[in-house]
Write an enzyme that holds these catalytic residues in place. Structure first.
Site, PDB file in Angstrom:
ATOM      1  N   LYS A 170      26.744  19.028  86.031  1.00 23.48           N
ATOM      2  CA  LYS A 170      27.203  20.141  85.187  1.00 23.48           C
ATOM      3  C   LYS A 170      28.416  19.737  84.352  1.00 23.48           C
ATOM      4  CE  LYS A 170      25.845  23.596  88.635  1.00 23.48           C
ATOM      5  NZ  LYS A 170      24.560  24.100  88.139  1.00 23.48           N
ATOM      6  N   GLN A 228      31.305  25.518  88.699  1.00 21.72           N
ATOM      7  CA  GLN A 228      31.409  26.003  87.306  1.00 21.72           C
ATOM      8  C   GLN A 228      32.838  25.930  86.798  1.00 21.72           C
ATOM      9  OE1 GLN A 228      28.847  26.481  85.529  1.00 21.72           O
ATOM     10  NE2 GLN A 228      27.209  26.912  86.990  1.00 21.72           N
ATOM     11  N   ASP A 241      34.096  26.755  95.845  1.00 20.09           N
ATOM     12  CA  ASP A 241      32.963  26.197  95.111  1.00 20.09           C
ATOM     13  C   ASP A 241      33.409  26.048  93.653  1.00 20.09           C
ATOM     14  OD1 ASP A 241      30.709  25.753  93.624  1.00 20.09           O
ATOM     15  OD2 ASP A 241      29.609  27.514  94.339  1.00 20.09           O
ATOM     16  N   HIS A 255      27.117  31.817  94.392  1.00 21.33           N
ATOM     17  CA  HIS A 255      25.817  31.165  94.202  1.00 21.33           C
ATOM     18  C   HIS A 255      25.177  31.029  95.594  1.00 21.33           C
ATOM     19  CE1 HIS A 255      23.113  27.691  93.623  1.00 21.33           C
ATOM     20  NE2 HIS A 255      23.113  28.004  92.345  1.00 21.33           N
ATOM     21  N   CYS A 312      20.218  32.110  90.929  1.00 18.90           N
ATOM     22  CA  CYS A 312      20.618  31.851  92.325  1.00 18.90           C
ATOM     23  C   CYS A 312      21.765  32.767  92.732  1.00 18.90           C
ATOM     24  CB  CYS A 312      20.977  30.376  92.552  1.00 18.90           C
ATOM     25  SG  CYS A 312      19.640  29.257  92.185  1.00 18.90           S
TER      26      CYS A 312
HETATM   27  N1  C6P Z   1      24.072  26.732  89.343  1.00 22.99           N
HETATM   28  C1  C6P Z   1      22.917  27.691  87.445  1.00 22.99           C
HETATM   29  O1  C6P Z   1      22.018  27.708  86.596  1.00 22.99           O
HETATM   30  P1  C6P Z   1      23.827  22.195  92.563  1.00 22.99           P
HETATM   31  O2  C6P Z   1      22.460  22.727  92.352  1.00 22.99           O
HETATM   32  O3  C6P Z   1      24.088  21.827  93.997  1.00 22.99           O
HETATM   33  O4  C6P Z   1      24.210  21.121  91.606  1.00 22.99           O
HETATM   34  O5  C6P Z   1      24.831  23.393  92.207  1.00 22.99           O
HETATM   35  C2  C6P Z   1      24.779  24.571  92.953  1.00 22.99           C
HETATM   36  C3  C6P Z   1      25.749  25.555  92.416  1.00 22.99           C
HETATM   37  C4  C6P Z   1      26.826  25.925  93.199  1.00 22.99           C
HETATM   38  N2  C6P Z   1      27.745  26.794  92.756  1.00 22.99           N
HETATM   39  C5  C6P Z   1      27.673  27.335  91.539  1.00 22.99           C
HETATM   40  C6  C6P Z   1      28.755  28.274  91.110  1.00 22.99           C
HETATM   41  C7  C6P Z   1      26.622  26.991  90.696  1.00 22.99           C
HETATM   42  O6  C6P Z   1      26.568  27.529  89.474  1.00 22.99           O
HETATM   43  C8  C6P Z   1      25.615  26.103  91.150  1.00 22.99           C
HETATM   44  C9  C6P Z   1      24.429  25.762  90.282  1.00 22.99           C
HETATM   45  C10 C6P Z   1      23.021  26.512  88.376  1.00 22.99           C
HETATM   46  O7  C6P Z   1      23.749  28.582  87.522  1.00 22.99           O
HETATM   47  C11 C6P Z   1      21.715  26.137  88.967  1.00 22.99           C
HETATM   48  S1  C6P Z   1      21.097  27.400  90.050  1.00 22.99           S
END
Ligand code: C6P
Length: 419
Positions: A237, A214, A211, A134, A377
């Site tokens: 999430k 997910q 990371d 991401h 992203c």
């Molecule tokens: N992905 C998606 O629709 P934040 O925005 O900081 O809570 O999460 C960022 C992020 C980091 N790593 C992974 C693997 C992610 O999937 C995400 C967020 C969302 O896929 C929003 S772009």
């Protein structure tokens, strides 16, 4: 490629209707149709337990934490620190003090980039990433590498959408100082074998950040078993509130790092000449934390554990198999992602011949089905797949086979519109 079958015997024990009853938003209708929420990788819906926990703070105990000596401040502080302990325990972190409360995974990864990397990496060093990252675990490293003259190189995927181990090993042979790796791809659902990859990276002398944005919402995660140095995730999430999340790090690393932000709560003693920093975890929690969100996340952790992360993972796996089977019935539709179930999360990115993903998602929405269209992203990954964007359905604990049917029917209808 054949779809791998899984046994469906957990259906009897996993009561999805009971789970659904806990999520008030799932009762609403959109365009006069029942809501089918399949954008869980972007953010998840919230159960009463989380909404109530936050409501309780605002109605009963609200006062700034760590500051007051009066009862309400002490009560709220206790709820906040209790939430931290629950969050640490969820990922089997050995020490809650090494679990920093953050606003989201992005902030967590930037803490590592600003506080750890700035102190420990230098010009010429190699940082290894992957094409599955991401942007929030890619841009900080790419830009940081540019700023200090380090190198940032990424591991590609193979034809089955999994990381190329040969390439990973070739990069490790160059002795990288740092590896930034996603646990689960938000774009195509690949689950990386993070424990194995971490062991290899550590043996090559690298510090490893995972990371887990997910992963933590959907499966049991054990940071000690993975063996990484840092692990980041977002609360929103995982049925928790926005503005919550965590960075777990090895205590000795966190202790050696300078603060990321400076201000209140992260200090022990300030004079006009200098500042002595607070101990962990507060050294990294400058300013008034979003303590209400953190308390909500604690309630989310309780809820997920009550259902069981293994049961949730199995439920999602069954639905993923079902969704892939149903997608395979459609002509002119291509799904992305491995069919090897042990490496596959409940994220189904797809494209439909002759329909732009944004048009498709708009038509699907008219049937009451929420999916995401775009690059997620993951622009380098989209370039690698040679597509401008995909449409993506992402599954969670409250989704049902009937909702997958609604998605498939909506795709069919869109195909008819464009025929
Ligand atoms: N992905 C998606 O629709 P934040 O925005 O900081 O809570 O999460 C960022 C992020 C980091 N790593 C992974 C693997 C992610 O999937 C995400 C967020 C969302 O896929 C929003 S772009």
């Amino acid at each position: 490629m054949a779809t791998v079958k899984v046994s469906r015997d957990t259906r009897a024990t996993y009561d999805v209707e009971r789970v659904r009853a806990d999520f008030p938003i799932l009762r609403r209708r959109v365009y006069g149709k029942p809501l089918v929420y399949l954008d869980n990788a972007a953010t998840s819906q919230k159960p009463d337990a989380v909404i109530d926990a936050m409501d309780h703070v605002y109605r009963e105990t609200n006062a700034n934490i760590h500051r007051g000596v009066y009862l309400m401040s002490e009560e709220t502080t206790a709820l906040y620190e209790d939430a931290r302990a629950k969050i640490a325990s969820l990922i089997n972190a050995p020490d809650p003090a090494a679990c920093i409360m953050v606003r989201n995974a992005t902030e967590a990864m930037n803490i590592v980039a600003y506080s750890w990397a700035r102190r420990n990496l230098k010009s010429g060093d190699l940082i290894v990433g992957t094409i599955l990252e991401h942007h929030s675990n890619l841009v900080p490293w790419q830009q940081f590498a540019k700023q200090i003259g380090a190198r940032y190189e990424v591991v590609d995927i193979d034809d089955d959408y999994r990381l190329r181990r040969d390439q990973f090993e070739a990069l490790l042979a160059k002795k990288p100082k740092f590896v930034a790796l996603t646990h689960v791809s938000n774009g195509i659902g690949t689950i990386n074998p993070v424990a194995e990859l971490t062991a290899q990276a550590k043996a090559a002398g690298a510090t490893v950040l995972i990371d887990g944005a997910q992963a933590v919402p959907h499966m049991s995660v054990d940071v000690q078993a993975i063996g990484c140095d840092f692990y980041a995730f977002s609360g929103h999430k995982m049925i928790g509130p926005t503005g919550s999340g965590a960075l777990w790090g090895r205590r000795e690393l966190l202790e050696s790092m300078p603060p990321f932000l400076y201000g209140g709560d992260m200090i022990r003693r300030v004079t006009l000449k200098d500042t002595e920093y607070n101990e962990l975890p507060w050294k990294f929690e400058a300013g008034t934390s979003d303590y209400v969100a953190a308390i909500g996340l604690g309630a989310a952790v309780d809820y997920l554990r009550r259902i069981g992360l293994d049961a949730i993972h199995q439920h999602e796996r069954e639905l993923t198999v079902y969704a892939l089977e149903r997608f395979d019935e459609l002509k002119g539709v291509r799904t992305f992602g491995t069919r090897e179930l042990s490496s596959r999360a409940g994220i189904v990115s797809f494209e439909v011949e002759g329909i732009h993903p944004h048009d498709l998602a708009t038509l699907i929405d008219r049937e009451g089905v929420c999916v995401r269209a775009g690059h997620h992203c993951n622009q380098p990954l989209m370039d690698r797949l040679d597509v401008p964007a995909t449409t993506r359905a992402s599954i969670y604990l409250y989704n049902t086979p009937a909702e997958i049917d609604a998605l498939i029917a909506a795709v069919r209808k869109a195909q008819q519109v464009f025929a």
